[in-house]
Design an enzyme around this catalytic site. Structure first.
Site, PDB file in Angstrom:
ATOM      1  N   HIS A 178       0.317  11.251  -9.515  1.00 13.41           N
ATOM      2  CA  HIS A 178       1.016   9.972  -9.411  1.00 13.41           C
ATOM      3  C   HIS A 178       2.424  10.104  -9.980  1.00 13.41           C
ATOM      4  O   HIS A 178       2.618  10.743 -11.019  1.00 13.41           O
ATOM      5  CB  HIS A 178       0.294   8.888 -10.220  1.00 13.41           C
ATOM      6  CG  HIS A 178      -0.939   8.368  -9.560  1.00 13.41           C
ATOM      7  ND1 HIS A 178      -1.997   7.873 -10.285  1.00 13.41           N
ATOM      8  CD2 HIS A 178      -1.274   8.255  -8.260  1.00 13.41           C
ATOM      9  CE1 HIS A 178      -2.946   7.476  -9.440  1.00 13.41           C
ATOM     10  NE2 HIS A 178      -2.529   7.707  -8.218  1.00 13.41           N
TER      11      HIS A 178
ATOM     12  N   ILE B  36       0.836  -1.206   0.000  1.00  2.90           N
ATOM     13  CA  ILE B  36       0.000   0.000   0.000  1.00  2.90           C
ATOM     14  C   ILE B  36       0.872   1.259   0.000  1.00  2.90           C
ATOM     15  O   ILE B  36       0.508   2.283  -0.577  1.00  2.90           O
ATOM     16  CB  ILE B  36      -0.919   0.014   1.266  1.00  2.90           C
ATOM     17  CG1 ILE B  36      -1.799  -1.245   1.308  1.00  2.90           C
ATOM     18  CG2 ILE B  36      -1.750   1.283   1.322  1.00  2.90           C
ATOM     19  CD1 ILE B  36      -2.780  -1.387   0.179  1.00  2.90           C
ATOM     20  N   THR B  37       2.028   1.174   0.635  1.00  5.78           N
ATOM     21  CA  THR B  37       2.925   2.321   0.849  1.00  5.78           C
ATOM     22  C   THR B  37       3.133   3.154  -0.412  1.00  5.78           C
ATOM     23  O   THR B  37       3.372   2.620  -1.492  1.00  5.78           O
ATOM     24  CB  THR B  37       4.293   1.806   1.344  1.00  5.78           C
ATOM     25  OG1 THR B  37       4.071   0.896   2.409  1.00  5.78           O
ATOM     26  CG2 THR B  37       5.176   2.962   1.791  1.00  5.78           C
ATOM     27  N   GLU B  38       3.070   4.483  -0.215  1.00  7.44           N
ATOM     28  CA  GLU B  38       3.297   5.427  -1.300  1.00  7.44           C
ATOM     29  C   GLU B  38       4.701   6.015  -1.140  1.00  7.44           C
ATOM     30  O   GLU B  38       5.268   5.978  -0.052  1.00  7.44           O
ATOM     31  CB  GLU B  38       2.242   6.545  -1.187  1.00  7.44           C
ATOM     32  CG  GLU B  38       2.060   7.372  -2.426  1.00  7.44           C
ATOM     33  CD  GLU B  38       0.971   8.442  -2.264  1.00  7.44           C
ATOM     34  OE1 GLU B  38       0.898   9.304  -3.132  1.00  7.44           O
ATOM     35  OE2 GLU B  38       0.229   8.399  -1.268  1.00  7.44           O
TER      36      GLU B  38
ATOM     37  N   TYR C 117     -12.876   4.183  -7.356  1.00  8.11           N
ATOM     38  CA  TYR C 117     -14.068   4.408  -6.535  1.00  8.11           C
ATOM     39  C   TYR C 117     -15.176   5.022  -7.396  1.00  8.11           C
ATOM     40  O   TYR C 117     -16.340   4.672  -7.285  1.00  8.11           O
ATOM     41  CB  TYR C 117     -13.783   5.346  -5.355  1.00  8.11           C
ATOM     42  CG  TYR C 117     -12.586   4.986  -4.506  1.00  8.11           C
ATOM     43  CD1 TYR C 117     -12.014   3.715  -4.538  1.00  8.11           C
ATOM     44  CD2 TYR C 117     -12.018   5.922  -3.644  1.00  8.11           C
ATOM     45  CE1 TYR C 117     -10.907   3.405  -3.763  1.00  8.11           C
ATOM     46  CE2 TYR C 117     -10.920   5.612  -2.870  1.00  8.11           C
ATOM     47  CZ  TYR C 117     -10.355   4.365  -2.930  1.00  8.11           C
ATOM     48  OH  TYR C 117      -9.261   4.072  -2.165  1.00  8.11           O
TER      49      TYR C 117
ATOM     50  N   GLU D 214      -4.192   5.595 -17.264  1.00 10.28           N
ATOM     51  CA  GLU D 214      -3.913   7.026 -17.247  1.00 10.28           C
ATOM     52  C   GLU D 214      -2.630   7.281 -18.014  1.00 10.28           C
ATOM     53  O   GLU D 214      -1.942   6.330 -18.415  1.00 10.28           O
ATOM     54  CB  GLU D 214      -3.823   7.548 -15.811  1.00 10.28           C
ATOM     55  CG  GLU D 214      -2.678   6.959 -14.999  1.00 10.28           C
ATOM     56  CD  GLU D 214      -2.726   7.344 -13.513  1.00 10.28           C
ATOM     57  OE1 GLU D 214      -3.796   7.697 -13.005  1.00 10.28           O
ATOM     58  OE2 GLU D 214      -1.670   7.273 -12.870  1.00 10.28           O
TER      59      GLU D 214
END
Lengths: 285, 367
Positions: free
Chosen positions: A245, A94-96, A157, A207
């Site tokens: 991102h 999960i870490t960004e 989402y 994207e």
């Protein structure tokens, strides 16, 4: 459903940190099969119904576990990922903000060990009604037969929300992550959906940046028979800028939305220009 | 983080990659003094972060210090592709006998560092890749294995640099790879790498470092290129500011504006779990961007809570004299509470992103 199913037994690395603790509670509330936590130096502590161990190996010595979800901060994430990869089949990071050179090493090691890595910088995976390994708000999702694979969290989402409100639902939603270097690729996930009896059609959300969507298009042409609907974010993005991102950047001529849309349309993928168009197509299935 | 040529060259020099002697000038007088000291023809090179500055007229040559002053004054008053020139690098003009190309970049597709090299330097590498791809040598380095000097010499041999230069060019390729790893670069490039009577030199230097690795390179925080940013914020050409939670949703917000005939003025991603204070800061930041006529705030709460967003909006409206119309799309986690707060404060909202984008464009056109 794919990756996350009834056989998943997951431990949480970084369970005592702020993010890890909050999301472990949420995952347990969603009845996800979390079996243990790992934080070095906190072995023996309790976290709700779970026991915390000092290492991944300490967990594998005493129970059956096949998956890890990692919440540890970026400077320690490579270490945690190697530890998990050495022991388990599936690792969700999960870490960004993990440095790209660390990610390249993690992916190379995962390949050597034949471990599936999801992420980094991903919201995770949810199989509605079965469990979630990630940080997504569960109430947006409904069980159903649409598989979603995406490079973006909130955009997942948006699409899931619209699908759910139209009365349909999702088999599994996989965030592959927004970084330049990630573990799971679109093609791998699409193939899993193709083989999954619970999935009838797939939504692919891409994207700008890189050529993952172009590669996916080549793969779809040869290997995928179920319907694929795609959306590509960033038609209006300028070149040379990182758009939120780390991986969302047009470099030279490469990574534009136009190139991705063209590649997908050429192989018969229905590319929509807004989310509501996708829902209208799905309604017809 | 992209580095200026002179910052990249300082790093190259520290790591043993030879560069031409040179110094930074911020005025015509400084440039003249440097040129006088050098007693030699000089290259005067605009220090900008955009690519293609040579073709855009950002590099000049001269053999007299007086002209160096004049050229520098002129360069310092120009813009290159929209970027102001604040300093120039005055350096020995290399007597070029041969030019090569070497770069190392992250290859996203193979997930490995990729060395690209060519016996033809000083060219646009994308042109070369399109027109004569056989002239580019590509070599992937396994990220878990050591890259050895013989492998670098092998690349030099395939570049056809000539036997007498295999060792020196090979050594530079090997050192460039050390720089790429040690400084966490996305890109390390020498174009051109030149053979001169004084030996092999990096005539130009390009480094783009990974922002996510700055925590382990504290020395880089002193560079003038370093900016610490609270938001992912990009200014654009249009007049509708787009704010969203999450990169993909914000990008899509921009695309929806365009689809309805408007032009986005900003990309601003408030990230996940934004507090009311962050929302307020984001709104105030886009208002400072003069072309903004309408703000489109697009939130589908996941970790971000809709009630926090509503509180931030209400606080911002309270504290700032506000004449820019604001179109809010607010749904997701705690949406009932968020929508109730907005209604009580007399602020209208939408629940569909597409409807909200359409409304923002309509308002903008009516102004």
């Amino acid at each position: 459903m794919i990756i996350l199913d009834k056989n998943t037994k997951c431990l949480v690395q970084g369970i005592t940190g702020k993010q890890g603790a909050f999301h472990t509670e949420q995952m347990l509330e969603y009845h996800t099969n979390i079996v243990a936590g790992v934080t070095p130096g906190k072995g023996g502590q309790k976290f709700g119904p779970l026991t915390v161990y000092d290492s991944v190996e300490a967990v594998t010595e005493v129970m059956d576990v096949n998956t890890s979800i990692i919440f540890v901060p970026a400077p320690f994430a490579k270490d945690a990922a190697f530890e998990a990869i050495s022991q388990l089949d599936t690792v969700i990071i999960i870490t960004e903000h993990i440095p790209v050179q660390d990610s390249m090493q993690i992916m190379e090691y995962a390949q050597r060990m034949d471990t599936t890595v999801v992420g980094p910088n991903t919201p995770g995976i949810i199989s509605p009604g079965v469990g979630k390994l990630g940080i997504m708000p569960a109430h947006i999702f409904q069980p159903g037969d649409i598989g979603i694979v995406s490079r973006s969290g909130t955009l997942t989402y948006e699409f899931a929300h619209q699908i759910s409100r139209s009365g349909k639902g999702q088999s599994t939603c996989v965030g592959i992550g927004g970084d330049p270097v990630v573990g799971l690729e679109f093609a791998t996930v699409l193939q899993k959906f193709e083989d999954d009896p619970d999935t009838r059609a797939m939504v692919m959300i891409g994207e700008i940046g890189g050529n993952a969507e172009e590669k996916a298009a080549q793969y779809i042409e040869k290997n995928i028979s179920k319907p694929v609907i795609a959306y590509i974010a960033g038609t209006t993005a300028p070149p040379g800028k990182r758009m939120g991102h780390a991986g969302a950047i047009i470099e030279g001529d490469s990574g534009t939305a136009a190139s991705k849309i063209q590649a997908l349309e050429e192989v018969g993928v229905h590319v929509v220009e807004k989310p509501s168009d996708m829902v209208n197509i799905i309604k017809e299935f | 983080m992209k580095l200026y040529e002179h910052s990249a060259k300082k790093i190259f020099q520290k790591e043993g990659i030879p560069i031409p002697p040179g110094e930074i000038a911020r005025s015509g007088e400084e440039a003249q003094m440097i040129a006088e000291k050098m007693k030699k023809a000089v290259a005067i090179k605009s220090q900008v972060l955009v690519g293609g500055r040579g073709k855009a007229g950002g590099i000049k040559f001269t053999d007299t210090p007086q002209k160096a002053a004049k050229i520098t004054r002129k360069l310092l008053s120009t813009q290159i592709k929209g970027e102001a020139v604040n300093m120039v690098l005055v350096e020995h003009k290399a007597e070029i006998q041969k030019e090569f190309y070497v770069s190392i970049a992250t290859d996203r597709s193979s997930r490995k560092p990729l060395i690209m090299a060519s016996g033809e330097g000083g060219v646009d590498i994308e042109d070369l890749a399109n027109n004569r791809p056989e002239k580019i040598i590509k070599y992937h380095v396994n990220p878990l294995d050591e890259f050895l000097p013989y492998q670098a010499r092998e690349i030099a041999r395939k570049m056809e640099v000539g036997s007498e230069f295999i060792s020196s060019v090979g050594a530079i390729i090997w050192k460039l790879f050390q720089v790429f790893q040690k400084y966490d670069a996305h890109l390390a490039e020498i174009n051109p790498l030149v053979i001169t009577p004084e030996g092999v030199l990096a005539a130009d230097a390009k480094l783009d470092l990974d922002d996510d690795s700055i925590y382990r390179h504290s020395e880089l925080k002193n560079l003038e290129e370093f900016e610490s940013e609270e938001f992912a914020f990009v200014k654009l050409e249009g007049d509708i500011a787009v704010i969203g939670n999450g990169a993909g949703l914000t990008l899509t917000g921009m695309d929806m504006i365009k689809l309805n005939g408007g032009e986005p003025a900003t990309f601003l991603d408030i990230g996940g779990g934004a507090s009311p204070e962050i929302i307020k800061k984001a709104l105030n930041l886009v208002i400072m961007h003069p072309p903004v006529k309408v703000i489109f705030l697009n939130v589908l709460g996941g970790i971000t809570r809709a009630d926090d967003v509503a509180r931030g909006v209400i606080n911002a409206l309270k504290d700032t004299p506000w004449d820019v119309p604001l179109v809010i799309r607010l749904t997701g986690t705690n949406e009932e509470e968020g929508q109730r707060l907005l209604s009580n404060a007399g602020v209208s909202y939408e629940t569909s992103m597409e409807d909200a984008a359409k409304k923002a464009v309509e308002i903008c056109k009516s102004l």
